[in-house]
Design a protein around this motif. Sequence first.
Motif, short mmCIF file in Angstrom:
data_model
loop_
_atom_site.label_atom_id
_atom_site.label_comp_id
_atom_site.label_asym_id
_atom_site.label_seq_id
_atom_site.Cartn_x
_atom_site.Cartn_y
_atom_site.Cartn_z
N PRO A 102 -43.50 -71.94 49.31
CA PRO A 102 -43.18 -71.00 48.24
C PRO A 102 -41.92 -71.40 47.47
CG PRO A 102 -43.65 -69.82 50.26
CD PRO A 102 -43.58 -71.26 50.62
N LEU A 103 -40.96 -72.04 48.17
CA LEU A 103 -39.69 -72.37 47.52
C LEU A 103 -39.85 -73.51 46.51
CD1 LEU A 103 -37.16 -72.18 50.50
CD2 LEU A 103 -37.63 -70.49 48.77
N VAL A 129 -33.40 -74.73 59.06
CA VAL A 129 -33.55 -73.30 59.34
C VAL A 129 -34.54 -73.06 60.48
CG1 VAL A 129 -34.80 -71.37 58.33
CG2 VAL A 129 -32.79 -72.23 57.20
N SER A 130 -35.58 -73.88 60.56
CA SER A 130 -36.58 -73.66 61.61
C SER A 130 -36.30 -74.50 62.86
CB SER A 130 -37.98 -73.97 61.08
OG SER A 130 -38.04 -75.31 60.66
N LEU A 131 -35.10 -75.11 62.91
CA LEU A 131 -34.74 -75.93 64.07
C LEU A 131 -34.61 -75.05 65.32
CD1 LEU A 131 -33.99 -78.78 64.87
CD2 LEU A 131 -31.62 -78.24 64.38
N GLY A 132 -35.32 -75.41 66.37
CA GLY A 132 -35.24 -74.64 67.60
C GLY A 132 -36.23 -73.50 67.67
N ALA A 133 -37.02 -73.30 66.61
CA ALA A 133 -38.00 -72.22 66.62
C ALA A 133 -39.25 -72.67 67.37
CB ALA A 133 -38.38 -71.82 65.20
N ARG A 134 -39.98 -71.69 67.88
CA ARG A 134 -41.29 -72.02 68.44
C ARG A 134 -42.24 -72.37 67.29
NH1 ARG A 134 -42.17 -66.88 69.95
NH2 ARG A 134 -40.01 -66.21 70.18
N ARG A 135 -43.16 -73.29 67.52
CA ARG A 135 -44.13 -73.70 66.51
C ARG A 135 -43.46 -74.04 65.17
NH1 ARG A 135 -45.45 -68.90 68.38
NH2 ARG A 135 -45.01 -67.93 66.40
N LEU A 174 -45.06 -72.98 55.73
CA LEU A 174 -45.07 -71.58 55.30
C LEU A 174 -43.77 -71.21 54.59
CD1 LEU A 174 -46.68 -68.94 55.43
CD2 LEU A 174 -45.53 -68.43 57.58
N ILE A 175 -42.63 -71.74 55.07
CA ILE A 175 -41.37 -71.36 54.43
C ILE A 175 -40.96 -72.33 53.33
CG2 ILE A 175 -40.56 -70.09 56.44
CD1 ILE A 175 -38.82 -72.29 57.19
N LEU A 204 -33.46 -78.15 54.07
CA LEU A 204 -33.05 -76.77 54.30
C LEU A 204 -34.01 -76.08 55.28
CD1 LEU A 204 -31.31 -74.27 53.59
CD2 LEU A 204 -32.89 -73.82 51.75
N LEU A 226 -44.51 -73.45 61.10
CA LEU A 226 -43.68 -72.58 60.27
C LEU A 226 -43.23 -73.28 59.00
CD1 LEU A 226 -41.12 -70.73 62.52
CD2 LEU A 226 -42.52 -69.76 60.73
#
Lengths: 257, 214
Positions: B165-166, B148-154, B161-162, B144, B158
Amino acid sequence: MNENVLSRAVPAKTSGWLHYFANPGRFLRFVQPILPWAAGVSLILTLAGLVWGYQFAPADWEQGDAARIMYVHVPAAWVAMSGYAMLAVCSLFSIVWRHPLADIAAEEIGPIGAGFTFVCLVSGSLWGKPMWGAYWVWDARLTSVLVLFFLYLGHIALIRAFDNKTHGYRAAAILALAGAINLPIIVYSVQWWNTLHQGNTISLAGGAKIYMTMLYPLLISTLGFYLSFLTMVCARVAAAVCERKTASALLAAAERG
Amino acid sequence: MIALIARELKLSLRHGADTVAALLFFVIAGTLFAFAVGPSPTVLAGIAAGVVWVCALLAALLPLDRLFGADFEDGTLDLLLLSGLPAYEIALAKAAVHWLTSGLPLLLITAPLAVMLRLPEAKLALLLLSLAPGTMILSLLGTLSAAVSLGARRAAVLMPLITLPLVIPALIFGTAVVTSDHPAAPLYMLGAILLAALPLAPLGAGAALRAAAE
């Protein structure tokens, strides 16, 4: 590249108040005149609640003056939790109806909600020093708020990490909803873990009976905190909408040459 | 979907170094704890379950940023989404492959690490029993957050960090299986989390994949 999304009005067919206020222009016209008043009232309410609580309300019979930090700590905690609920609702809107305003609101709620969560954590740890004898105790509720803070931070980092803004809004909305589903599980598991790993810490749950003289300032400062949260979110959303309008106007001017 | 899993498995077999690197990280991080807290058997036995769980969690994070990354860059992901396969099935296939290539090997190598950390032998079966659903939860939630972080910088920075917590509930119930006197209840909770994540995580990941491909 998404700036022109904002200037596109919601189709007239989709009626209802929900879609009515999703139009960024209408939102601006509605919110901007109210903002200064809302800011003034929230400032007055917060100050009144705090001054009443710190100066005139009686000290707690058991905790003394230290309990007065309650007038900051408790409203901050409530606002922090409601802020995440609001974030989840905005994310749902942005996924289901693709409201541009919900996207912006989700982006702007993050830092403010995280700020209130931070205030809650700091005031809680300052309260813990005289009461528990330590700045940090792995109390179930304190730990849950810490995890809430992490969830906020993850959302803030994610929504700002994309070059393609719309993609970032979708991704962050999914993350916020996953966090919202997970949050009750986290709170429950932290309570379990807390009772499993350590004995009874001083629980404040017994203090639910509270005198009217302490309840009124608490309610007033809570009202002030909520109103200031909403004011700050609305101000930030309005500023973001204006920013995007300016950018698209400049872009259009540049295209005309 | 079976064909997709087979393809991914073949790919990861050809790039076996990634899996081995994650396993090595798991073992080395575990031994670092022994160096840090000292060789005392009682201290080590007390923290062994937690150390193994945290190290497994971190090791499972390592291959996540390449989970969709390569397919996203060379356009394979677009073709997969156009193939008629629902997006959540693609995500589920990826999660299954992530578990087969990182969760399962971690389970196999847990026993020697746990013995080195002086975990009581009677508890070893419980640790493996808790890690089996635990690593599956990690794979699902990791898929998941990778989507969700696909294509994000760094994205690599990230992701922890995401994700972390989950997975706190899984960590709490997972270590409780080993440390508490009544292992059944937290094990059921772990199973419940797995059953909730099994449909929900691929659904969210699929939606994120669609958003990334738009």
